[in-house]
Design an enzyme around this catalytic site. Structure first.
Site, PDB file in Angstrom:
ATOM      1  N   ASN A 191       0.587  -0.931  -0.048  1.00  0.00           N
ATOM      2  CA  ASN A 191      -0.143  -0.316   0.205  1.00  0.00           C
ATOM      3  C   ASN A 191       0.655   1.041   0.316  1.00  0.00           C
ATOM      4  OD1 ASN A 191       1.084  -0.493   2.788  1.00  0.00           O
ATOM      5  ND2 ASN A 191      -1.087  -0.639   3.630  1.00  0.00           N
TER       6      ASN A 191
ATOM      7  N   HIS B 298      -7.094   5.967   9.521  1.00  0.00           N
ATOM      8  CA  HIS B 298      -6.699   5.407   9.125  1.00  0.00           C
ATOM      9  C   HIS B 298      -7.198   4.719   8.415  1.00  0.00           C
ATOM     10  CE1 HIS B 298      -3.193   2.620  10.097  1.00  0.00           C
ATOM     11  NE2 HIS B 298      -2.661   2.996   9.076  1.00  0.00           N
TER      12      HIS B 298
ATOM     13  N   GLN C  22      -5.580   3.211  18.564  1.00  0.00           N
ATOM     14  CA  GLN C  22      -6.977   3.175  17.493  1.00  0.00           C
ATOM     15  C   GLN C  22      -8.210   1.426  17.725  1.00  0.00           C
ATOM     16  OE1 GLN C  22      -4.297   4.100  13.494  1.00  0.00           O
ATOM     17  NE2 GLN C  22      -4.857   2.335  14.012  1.00  0.00           N
TER      18      GLN C  22
ATOM     19  N   ARG D  17       3.347   6.244  11.756  1.00  0.00           N
ATOM     20  CA  ARG D  17       2.565   5.769  13.120  1.00  0.00           C
ATOM     21  C   ARG D  17       1.817   7.049  14.195  1.00  0.00           C
ATOM     22  NH1 ARG D  17       1.002   2.513  10.283  1.00  0.00           N
ATOM     23  NH2 ARG D  17       1.732   0.225   9.934  1.00  0.00           N
TER      24      ARG D  17
HETATM   25  P1  NAI Z   1      10.052   0.834   4.591  1.00  0.00           P
HETATM   26  O1  NAI Z   1      10.760  -0.253   4.883  1.00  0.00           O
HETATM   27  O2  NAI Z   1      10.491   0.956   2.731  1.00  0.00           O
HETATM   28  O3  NAI Z   1      10.873   3.288   4.555  1.00  0.00           O
HETATM   29  C1  NAI Z   1      11.278   2.715   5.821  1.00  0.00           C
HETATM   30  C2  NAI Z   1      12.852   3.899   6.332  1.00  0.00           C
HETATM   31  O4  NAI Z   1      12.715   4.879   7.227  1.00  0.00           O
HETATM   32  C3  NAI Z   1      13.769   3.358   5.589  1.00  0.00           C
HETATM   33  O5  NAI Z   1      14.376   3.467   4.595  1.00  0.00           O
HETATM   34  C4  NAI Z   1      14.411   3.458   6.738  1.00  0.00           C
HETATM   35  O6  NAI Z   1      15.839   2.224   6.789  1.00  0.00           O
HETATM   36  C5  NAI Z   1      13.889   4.091   7.322  1.00  0.00           C
HETATM   37  N1  NAI Z   1      14.052   4.659   9.247  1.00  0.00           N
HETATM   38  C6  NAI Z   1      13.937   3.696  10.116  1.00  0.00           C
HETATM   39  N2  NAI Z   1      14.089   4.178  11.744  1.00  0.00           N
HETATM   40  C7  NAI Z   1      14.218   5.590  10.992  1.00  0.00           C
HETATM   41  C8  NAI Z   1      14.892   6.369  11.917  1.00  0.00           C
HETATM   42  N3  NAI Z   1      15.302   5.873  13.298  1.00  0.00           N
HETATM   43  N4  NAI Z   1      15.172   7.793  11.421  1.00  0.00           N
HETATM   44  C9  NAI Z   1      15.009   7.460  10.003  1.00  0.00           C
HETATM   45  N5  NAI Z   1      14.808   7.095   9.483  1.00  0.00           N
HETATM   46  C10 NAI Z   1      14.401   5.546   9.263  1.00  0.00           C
HETATM   47  O7  NAI Z   1       9.220   1.189   4.570  1.00  0.00           O
HETATM   48  P2  NAI Z   1       7.813   1.990   4.275  1.00  0.00           P
HETATM   49  O8  NAI Z   1       7.108   1.345   2.901  1.00  0.00           O
HETATM   50  O9  NAI Z   1       7.605   2.813   3.640  1.00  0.00           O
HETATM   51  O10 NAI Z   1       6.653   2.420   5.605  1.00  0.00           O
HETATM   52  C11 NAI Z   1       7.065   3.221   6.131  1.00  0.00           C
HETATM   53  C12 NAI Z   1       5.604   3.015   7.390  1.00  0.00           C
HETATM   54  O11 NAI Z   1       4.599   3.684   6.842  1.00  0.00           O
HETATM   55  C13 NAI Z   1       5.508   1.578   8.202  1.00  0.00           C
HETATM   56  O12 NAI Z   1       6.302   1.235   8.717  1.00  0.00           O
HETATM   57  C14 NAI Z   1       4.175   2.338   8.180  1.00  0.00           C
HETATM   58  O13 NAI Z   1       4.555   2.435   9.921  1.00  0.00           O
HETATM   59  C15 NAI Z   1       3.729   3.566   7.718  1.00  0.00           C
HETATM   60  N6  NAI Z   1       2.643   2.565   6.473  1.00  0.00           N
HETATM   61  C16 NAI Z   1       1.554   3.538   7.035  1.00  0.00           C
HETATM   62  C17 NAI Z   1       0.427   3.170   6.332  1.00  0.00           C
HETATM   63  C18 NAI Z   1      -1.260   3.721   6.749  1.00  0.00           C
HETATM   64  O14 NAI Z   1      -2.438   3.301   5.840  1.00  0.00           O
HETATM   65  N7  NAI Z   1      -0.814   5.376   7.352  1.00  0.00           N
HETATM   66  C19 NAI Z   1       0.020   1.850   4.522  1.00  0.00           C
HETATM   67  C20 NAI Z   1       1.860   1.625   5.029  1.00  0.00           C
HETATM   68  C21 NAI Z   1       3.077   1.638   5.655  1.00  0.00           C
END
Ligand code: NAI
Length: 358
Positions: free
Chosen positions: A117, A309, A285, A256
């Site tokens: 997503n 959400h 939530q 989040r």
């Molecule tokens: P991803 O794993 O592709 O990217 C996450 C990035 O955050 C990575 O590059 C990682 O190195 C970086 N990261 C981790 N810890 C960090 C920190 N302390 N400081 C800076 N950067 C940091 O994940 P993606 O697919 O981009 O998703 C990210 C988040 O978005 C998910 O974990 C989820 O919590 C949230 N999400 C929310 C949705 C919604 O419906 N609102 C749906 C999908 C994801």
């Protein structure tokens, strides 16, 4: 095999719209397939407290499916009661509702549908940035009320062109946000992440890495959060960091809720330190009716772009994460390895770099 799924209640709407696959009514489209293979499939939205269906059925389920949209919190205490559990599948992206350390200790694999997503969320982020910068919500409310007073809206409406946008996290979603913003002729894109993007990817979205978060936010007109929730990001945007934001900056968080301190964000918006806050994720939530983020406004009575959400659960996204959940179950039943990018916890250790694996 017993398979337990904790999903949200869709009600009559889900009976009318079968593409709402993430609901207890439509059950990720898995019932017929699972039962035809002789598996038991329990689906419920009851997830809180010791008498919930989650607490009752986790005790002997081998597979649990949860979703970030109605998170079945798989706490250490709950996992301690899960005698048969081998795999926890997140139907979506973001497995912070699972105690990953406890899962690793108990050798429970945690697998999510990575990428399912990310475009849906990136589009929501771009929409949220635009609606804050352009002051859209109060403009629409004014029209719905029957009023017409352009100056009240225009006094706090700007163009995105020429603004500096920074992302905390430049992974799948963060990068897609920058890609989608590039044609808006923003001034510059900044990012804060563990590592550099490859040079060609940086160049393609005019992005520059800033190693210090305070330094990054102090340069941004808009900050968007696109990192997972883990111990390194919980409460990251707190009163101290908010002081370093440019006065009147906008903050968009679809990652989040708990990455931001709820009261500190409210105070920053009410003082005008932030001109706007938008997103769809909450620290609990469903969000309680009196959650501070529901009603908070900037001093001009605007700047709130909160929704429930749903950014990652468009019908397109639901089709993808339902199919991805089935693919994960097929791998599990066949004893095949899961895709590396879907694997958050495997073989007793956290395997995902985004959650801090070395
Ligand atoms: P991803 O794993 O592709 O990217 C996450 C990035 O955050 C990575 O590059 C990682 O190195 C970086 N990261 C981790 N810890 C960090 C920190 N302390 N400081 C800076 N950067 C940091 O994940 P993606 O697919 O981009 O998703 C990210 C988040 O978005 C998910 O974990 C989820 O919590 C949230 N999400 C929310 C949705 C919604 O419906 N609102 C749906 C999908 C994801």
């Amino acid at each position: 095999m017993k398979v337990l799924a904790i999903l949200y209640r869709g009600g009559d709407v889900a009976k009318q719209e079968p593409r709402l696959l993430g609901t207890i009514e439509n059950q990720l489209g898995l019932r017929q397939w699972l039962e035809s293979q002789g598996h038991e499939y329990i689906v419920s939205d009851s997830k809180e407290g010791p008498s919930s269906d989650l607490a009752k059925h986790i005790k002997d389920a081998e597979i649990v499916i949860t979703t970030p949209f109605h998170p079945g919190y798989l706490t250490r205490d709950l996992l301690n009661t899960a005698k048969n559990l081998k795999i926890a599948v997140t139907a979506g992206v973001g497995s912070d509702h699972v105690d990953l350390d406890a899962a690793a200790e108990k050798n429970i694999d945690v697998i999510e549908v990575t990428g399912s997503n990310v475009t849906s969320v990136a589009e929501h982020v771009v929409m949220s940035i635009l609606l804050l910068v352009r002051n859209f919500v109060p403009a629409h409310e004014q029209i719905a009320r029957g009023d017409w007073q352009v100056s009240e809206i225009a006094r706090n409406a700007f163009d995105l062109e020429g603004k500096v946008v920074g992302t905390i996290g430049a992974g799948r979603i963060g990068y897609r946000v920058l890609e989608r913003l590039t044609p808006f002729d923003t001034k510059e894109h900044l990012y804060f992440d563990f590592a550099n993007l490859p040079a060609d990817r940086e160049k393609a979205v005019r992005a520059r890495r800033v190693e210090d978060l305070k330094e990054m936010v102090s340069q941004c007109d808009v900050v968007t959060i696109n990192a997972p929730l883990h111990e390194g990001t919980r409460g990251l945007v707190n009163a101290d960091l908010l002081k370093h934001f440019k006065k009147g900056a906008y903050l968009v968080n679809t990652a989040r809720g708990a990455i931001c301190d709820a009261e500190a964000v409210k105070a920053a918006l009410e003082s005008g330190q932030l001109a706007g806050y938008a997103g769809d994720v909450w620290n609990v939530q469903p969000a309680p009716r009196d959650h501070p983020w529901r009603q908070m406004k900037n001093p001009l009575g605007a700047g709130n772009g909160m929704t429930p959400h749903y950014s990652g659960t468009t019908l397109d996204a639901q089709r993808r994460y339902a199919a991805g959940t089935r693919a994960i179950l097929e791998n599990y039943f066949a004893g095949r390895p899961q895709k590396a990018e879907d694997t958050i916890v495997k073989g007793g250790r956290i395997a995902s770099k985004a959650y801090g694996a070395k």
